[in-house]
Write a protein that holds these residues in place. Structure first.
Motif, PDB file in Angstrom:
ATOM      1  N   ILE A 162       0.848  -1.181   0.000  1.00 48.79           N
ATOM      2  CA  ILE A 162       0.000   0.000   0.000  1.00 48.79           C
ATOM      3  C   ILE A 162       0.889   1.238   0.000  1.00 48.79           C
ATOM      4  CG2 ILE A 162      -0.241   0.029   2.536  1.00 48.79           C
ATOM      5  CD1 ILE A 162      -3.093   1.211   2.049  1.00 48.79           C
ATOM      6  N   MET A 163       0.524   2.221  -0.791  1.00 45.60           N
ATOM      7  CA  MET A 163       1.288   3.476  -0.803  1.00 45.60           C
ATOM      8  C   MET A 163       0.355   4.643  -1.027  1.00 45.60           C
ATOM      9  SD  MET A 163       3.279   3.609  -4.499  1.00 45.60           S
ATOM     10  CE  MET A 163       4.243   2.138  -4.221  1.00 45.60           C
ATOM     11  N   GLY A 164       0.803   5.798  -0.575  1.00 48.53           N
ATOM     12  CA  GLY A 164       0.078   7.033  -0.810  1.00 48.53           C
ATOM     13  C   GLY A 164       0.463   7.642  -2.139  1.00 48.53           C
ATOM     14  N   THR A 165       0.226   8.926  -2.286  1.00 48.43           N
ATOM     15  CA  THR A 165       0.412   9.586  -3.576  1.00 48.43           C
ATOM     16  C   THR A 165       1.680  10.434  -3.654  1.00 48.43           C
ATOM     17  OG1 THR A 165      -0.874  11.529  -2.891  1.00 48.43           O
ATOM     18  CG2 THR A 165      -2.092   9.689  -3.871  1.00 48.43           C
ATOM     19  N   LYS A 166       2.451  10.488  -2.560  1.00 51.00           N
ATOM     20  CA  LYS A 166       3.614  11.386  -2.525  1.00 51.00           C
ATOM     21  C   LYS A 166       4.882  10.761  -3.079  1.00 51.00           C
ATOM     22  CE  LYS A 166       1.832  15.066  -0.438  1.00 51.00           C
ATOM     23  NZ  LYS A 166       1.780  16.397  -1.060  1.00 51.00           N
ATOM     24  N   GLY A 167       4.939   9.423  -3.188  1.00 51.84           N
ATOM     25  CA  GLY A 167       6.185   8.792  -3.589  1.00 51.84           C
ATOM     26  C   GLY A 167       7.272   9.100  -2.575  1.00 51.84           C
ATOM     27  N   ILE A 168       8.416   9.534  -3.053  1.00 54.63           N
ATOM     28  CA  ILE A 168       9.501   9.927  -2.146  1.00 54.63           C
ATOM     29  C   ILE A 168       9.593  11.444  -2.042  1.00 54.63           C
ATOM     30  CG2 ILE A 168      10.823   7.806  -2.362  1.00 54.63           C
ATOM     31  CD1 ILE A 168      12.564   9.120  -4.457  1.00 54.63           C
ATOM     32  N   GLY A 169       8.455  12.097  -2.297  1.00 55.15           N
ATOM     33  CA  GLY A 169       8.362  13.543  -2.092  1.00 55.15           C
ATOM     34  C   GLY A 169       7.883  14.324  -3.290  1.00 55.15           C
ATOM     35  N   GLY A 171       5.797  12.868  -5.847  1.00 56.04           N
ATOM     36  CA  GLY A 171       4.656  12.239  -6.501  1.00 56.04           C
ATOM     37  C   GLY A 171       5.016  10.931  -7.180  1.00 56.04           C
ATOM     38  N   LEU A 172       3.997  10.228  -7.663  1.00 55.87           N
ATOM     39  CA  LEU A 172       4.194   8.919  -8.266  1.00 55.87           C
ATOM     40  C   LEU A 172       4.714   9.002  -9.692  1.00 55.87           C
ATOM     41  CD1 LEU A 172       0.987   7.095  -6.963  1.00 55.87           C
ATOM     42  CD2 LEU A 172       3.257   7.248  -5.906  1.00 55.87           C
ATOM     43  N   ASP A 173       4.768  10.201 -10.264  1.00 56.33           N
ATOM     44  CA  ASP A 173       5.316  10.379 -11.608  1.00 56.33           C
ATOM     45  C   ASP A 173       6.793  10.749 -11.586  1.00 56.33           C
ATOM     46  OD1 ASP A 173       4.871  12.852 -10.462  1.00 56.33           O
ATOM     47  OD2 ASP A 173       3.951  13.760 -12.238  1.00 56.33           O
ATOM     48  N   ASP A 174       7.419  10.662 -10.435  1.00 54.73           N
ATOM     49  CA  ASP A 174       8.834  10.975 -10.267  1.00 54.73           C
ATOM     50  C   ASP A 174       9.669   9.900 -10.977  1.00 54.73           C
ATOM     51  OD1 ASP A 174      11.386  11.587  -9.396  1.00 54.73           O
ATOM     52  OD2 ASP A 174      10.888  11.571  -7.257  1.00 54.73           O
ATOM     53  N   ASN A 175      10.512  10.305 -11.911  1.00 51.69           N
ATOM     54  CA  ASN A 175      11.341   9.343 -12.643  1.00 51.69           C
ATOM     55  C   ASN A 175      12.272   8.556 -11.733  1.00 51.69           C
ATOM     56  OD1 ASN A 175      10.252   9.960 -15.138  1.00 51.69           O
ATOM     57  ND2 ASN A 175      11.794  11.529 -15.600  1.00 51.69           N
ATOM     58  N   ALA A 176      12.576   9.117 -10.563  1.00 56.37           N
ATOM     59  CA  ALA A 176      13.448   8.407  -9.623  1.00 56.37           C
ATOM     60  C   ALA A 176      12.812   7.118  -9.126  1.00 56.37           C
ATOM     61  CB  ALA A 176      13.790   9.314  -8.438  1.00 56.37           C
ATOM     62  N   LEU A 177      11.489   6.977  -9.292  1.00 52.52           N
ATOM     63  CA  LEU A 177      10.798   5.769  -8.842  1.00 52.52           C
ATOM     64  C   LEU A 177      10.838   4.647  -9.876  1.00 52.52           C
ATOM     65  CD1 LEU A 177       7.607   7.272  -7.144  1.00 52.52           C
ATOM     66  CD2 LEU A 177       9.560   6.212  -6.007  1.00 52.52           C
ATOM     67  N   ASP A 178      11.383   4.887 -11.050  1.00 45.02           N
ATOM     68  CA  ASP A 178      11.387   3.840 -12.079  1.00 45.02           C
ATOM     69  C   ASP A 178      12.015   2.530 -11.589  1.00 45.02           C
ATOM     70  OD1 ASP A 178       9.989   5.378 -13.860  1.00 45.02           O
ATOM     71  OD2 ASP A 178      11.494   5.280 -15.448  1.00 45.02           O
ATOM     72  N   PRO A 179      13.147   2.553 -10.889  1.00 40.63           N
ATOM     73  CA  PRO A 179      13.678   1.274 -10.389  1.00 40.63           C
ATOM     74  C   PRO A 179      12.740   0.597  -9.394  1.00 40.63           C
ATOM     75  CG  PRO A 179      15.361   2.984 -10.332  1.00 40.63           C
ATOM     76  CD  PRO A 179      14.073   3.671 -10.611  1.00 40.63           C
ATOM     77  N   VAL A 180      11.957   1.393  -8.668  1.00 36.93           N
ATOM     78  CA  VAL A 180      10.992   0.841  -7.714  1.00 36.93           C
ATOM     79  C   VAL A 180       9.855   0.160  -8.464  1.00 36.93           C
ATOM     80  CG1 VAL A 180       9.377   1.397  -5.860  1.00 36.93           C
ATOM     81  CG2 VAL A 180      11.604   2.551  -5.982  1.00 36.93           C
ATOM     82  N   VAL A 235       4.487   5.936 -17.015  1.00 39.90           N
ATOM     83  CA  VAL A 235       4.824   4.792 -16.164  1.00 39.90           C
ATOM     84  C   VAL A 235       4.176   3.513 -16.684  1.00 39.90           C
ATOM     85  CG1 VAL A 235       4.418   3.774 -13.879  1.00 39.90           C
ATOM     86  CG2 VAL A 235       5.342   6.080 -14.059  1.00 39.90           C
ATOM     87  N   LEU A 236       2.917   3.592 -17.124  1.00 44.12           N
ATOM     88  CA  LEU A 236       2.217   2.390 -17.571  1.00 44.12           C
ATOM     89  C   LEU A 236       2.680   1.928 -18.946  1.00 44.12           C
ATOM     90  CD1 LEU A 236      -1.392   3.107 -16.278  1.00 44.12           C
ATOM     91  CD2 LEU A 236       0.417   1.770 -15.207  1.00 44.12           C
ATOM     92  N   ASP A 237       3.349   2.795 -19.697  1.00 39.56           N
ATOM     93  CA  ASP A 237       3.997   2.364 -20.932  1.00 39.56           C
ATOM     94  C   ASP A 237       5.304   1.642 -20.630  1.00 39.56           C
ATOM     95  OD1 ASP A 237       2.084   3.297 -22.717  1.00 39.56           O
ATOM     96  OD2 ASP A 237       2.995   5.285 -22.858  1.00 39.56           O
ATOM     97  N   ARG A 238       6.053   2.175 -19.664  1.00 43.31           N
ATOM     98  CA  ARG A 238       7.350   1.576 -19.347  1.00 43.31           C
ATOM     99  C   ARG A 238       7.210   0.283 -18.537  1.00 43.31           C
ATOM    100  NH1 ARG A 238       8.104   6.967 -18.328  1.00 43.31           N
ATOM    101  NH2 ARG A 238       8.308   6.779 -16.055  1.00 43.31           N
ATOM    102  N   PHE A 239       6.130   0.191 -17.752  1.00 44.10           N
ATOM    103  CA  PHE A 239       5.935  -0.968 -16.883  1.00 44.10           C
ATOM    104  C   PHE A 239       4.511  -1.497 -17.068  1.00 44.10           C
ATOM    105  CE2 PHE A 239       8.874   2.062 -14.933  1.00 44.10           C
ATOM    106  CZ  PHE A 239      10.044   1.292 -14.949  1.00 44.10           C
TER     107      PHE A 239
END
Length: 387
Positions: A162-169, A171-180, A235-239
């Motif tokens: 479960i996760m919220g909408t902030k990601g690591i600060g 948002g969920l569209d942060d490219n830094a989350l791609d490895p996640v 994100v949904l194109d890449r994953f």
């Protein structure tokens, strides 16, 4: 099919594990659990945001006691629940504490589920499974998040995150989350995306409307914005094999999806960014059925079912697809009845809404899918029951 028993599975049900509740009691600012006195009695209250109406909400054993969860399930005929920590998760903690607490809470949740009773009538399944937590906070090392995903993979009763909408600060569209996202996709963990922050509270005016506006509008709009940003970022194109489950039936995203597609088509910055029309991506998502009305759920289902028609290169409307991506939920322990009653109106309303959806009301197999079989398939448990 009528001679086969099918389960009712709750994918939206929360717990504040004792370790987490203790963390909140030790705090002096929101989020926190505090003692509240109204001049007559003292009770514990949960304050998840500063300025929350009514000084927070009353909190008690139903938030952390497993026996209360199981009794609630039995009362409403629920066979299996996928339990998640409730907001605000670990958002308020520094990175090192978030990492430590995520590991501890994930182990606690595994024990909470692993030692639950067998699901009656469904051999090989437990009554409880769980969504784990990631240390999604600013300044955390992405490698630390991936280590936590690896730990979750080792816990057999934790089937998602479960996760919220902030990601690591950012948002969920942060490219830094791609490895996640890549690690989650590889692990086949379901991601339950749930709101917490809502929208700017000044939009709700000065009248005292309790929690109605933040919960009815703020939460769904937060989800709508977060998932739209995620779609726009590609994100949904890449994953494409990510399994994302959206709380509260995806907020306003189904209703606004064609407007979104039109705005993209006419905007030179994003017009050619995505592989498909924006409406296609709704068919890649899963939606809980916590909407309380059959008309609303019917609309969501039909919006999902047309998604493949918007695939680049063409496709067709597939009506059964809509009901295949809706999953029953209760939002327990929130929305209890104002007066003691045998069953919770919020739960009974959701059940009635599913059973009276247009096109579903006369199709028991579609009802069985939404009420439980879709969840078993999504969490890779279906073959343990139906082989």
């Amino acid at each position: 099919m009528a001679n086969i028993r099918h389960p009712i599975v709750d994918v939206h049900t929360h717990v504040y594990l004792p370790r987490y509740a203790a963390e909140l009691r030790a705090r002096t600012s929101a989020p926190r659990i505090l003692n509240w006195t109204n001049g007559i009695k003292t009770e514990e209250r949960l304050l998840i945001l500063d300025g929350e109406p009514s000084g927070g909400r009353p909190i008690g054993p139903q938030y952390w006691d497993r026996d209360e969860k199981l009794e609630f399930m039995q009362r409403h005929g629920i066979n299996i629940s996928f339990v998640s920590s409730a907001n605000p998760w670990l958002d308020f903690l520094p990175a090192d504490r978030a990492q430590t607490l995520a590991h501890e809470l994930n182990d606690n949740l595994e024990e909470y589920c692993a030692t639950s009773p067998p699901a009656e009538g469904f051999s090989g399944l437990k009554t409880l499974y769980g969504f784990g937590l990631l240390p999604l906070v600013p300044n955390v090392e992405v490698s630390t998040i991936i280590q936590t995903i690896e730990h979750l993979k080792s816990l057999p009763h934790i089937r998602g995150i479960i996760m919220g909408t902030k990601g690591i600060g950012k948002g969920l569209d942060d490219n830094a989350l791609d490895p996640v996202w890549d690690a989650i996709q590889a692990a086949r963990l379901v991601v339950f995306i749930h709101p917490h922050y809502g929208v700017d509270s000044t939009a709700f005016g000065e009248n005292d409307n309790g929690h109605v506006l933040p919960l009815a509008l703020g939460f769904p709009f937060e989800t709508t914005i977060a998932i739209t940003r995620l779609i726009l970022s590609g994100v949904l194109d890449r994953f494409p094999d990510l399994r994302l489950l959206l709380a509260h039936s995806g907020g306003a995203l189904p209703q606004l999806s064609s407007r979104l597609a039109s705005c993209i088509q006419h905007d030179p910055i994003v017009a050619n960014r995505l592989k498909h029309d924006a409406r296609y991506y709704l068919g890649q998502l899963y939606f809980d059925a916590v909407a309380y009305g059959s008309e609303e759920l019917t609309f969501v289902s039909r919006t999902i079912s047309r998604a493949s028609a918007f695939k680049n290169g063409g496709g067709t409307v597939d009506a059964p697809v809509g009901s295949a991506r809706l999953l029953f939920g209760t939002d327990h322990p929130f929305f209890p009845p104002l007066e003691a009653s045998q069953k919770w109106p919020s739960v009974e309303n959701n059940l009635a809404a599913i059973r009276s959806m247009a096109g579903v009301d006369s199709r028991p197999e579609h009802q069985a899918n939404i009420l439980g079989l879709n969840a078993l398939r999504l969490f890779d448990l279906h073959d343990q029951v139906y082989t």
